[in-house]
Design an enzyme around this catalytic site. Sequence first.
Site, mmCIF file in Angstrom:
data_model
loop_
_atom_site.group_PDB
_atom_site.id
_atom_site.type_symbol
_atom_site.label_atom_id
_atom_site.label_comp_id
_atom_site.label_asym_id
_atom_site.label_seq_id
_atom_site.Cartn_x
_atom_site.Cartn_y
_atom_site.Cartn_z
ATOM 1 N N ASP A 108 0.855 -1.194 0.000
ATOM 2 C CA ASP A 108 0.000 0.000 0.000
ATOM 3 C C ASP A 108 0.890 1.244 0.000
ATOM 4 O OD1 ASP A 108 0.950 0.326 2.614
ATOM 5 O OD2 ASP A 108 -0.925 -0.332 3.549
ATOM 6 N N PHE A 109 0.301 2.395 0.190
ATOM 7 C CA PHE A 109 1.037 3.659 0.129
ATOM 8 C C PHE A 109 2.145 3.770 1.167
ATOM 9 C CE2 PHE A 109 -2.273 4.357 3.205
ATOM 10 C CZ PHE A 109 -1.672 5.137 4.170
#
Length: 151
Positions: free
Chosen positions: A29-30
Site C-alpha cells: 500500500d502507500f
Amino acid sequence: MNAVSNPLDGIIADGIHRMPVRVYYEDTDFSGIVYHANYLRFMERGRTNYLRLLGADQHALFAEAENEAPGFAFVVRAMQLDFLKPSKMDDLLDVLTRPLDVKGASITLHQEVRRGDELLLEARVKVAFVSGGRARPIPKALRTAMKADQL
C-alpha cells in the site's frame, strides 16, 4: 520424509505444503506495507498449488473426481485470519498449508505466512467441494489423498 515438489508450485513434505512468495511493489500500500487483501491472494495460490501437487503423482485422482462430480470446484466457505506482523517490498515469504480436517464435502485448512521463522499471519480456511452449484461429497480418492497428508 515423502516429498512432492515443483519449483513453481512449492513442495509438500511431512504433510505441509510450503510455497515461496516474493513481495513486489504492487503488493504494497502507500506506506510500503503489504496490503492486507494481498495475503488472501498469496494463500489462494498456496491452496491451489497444494491441490496441484497433491494430484501430481495421482493424475487419475482428479480424473476420478471429474467423473464423479463434473465441473467440480473448491470454494471458500469461511475464513479466520490473524494478522500478527507486517511484511514489506522484497520480503521473501513462505505460505504454509496443511489440512486440519477432511469431511464429506469440506476441508478445513491451516495456513500460515512466514518470513523466515517469523509468523506474520495465521489463518483457518474452510473450503467446500461443489459441483453444479451445490455442495457435493468429496470423491473418496481425493478425500483419502488429503487425509494421508494430515499430521
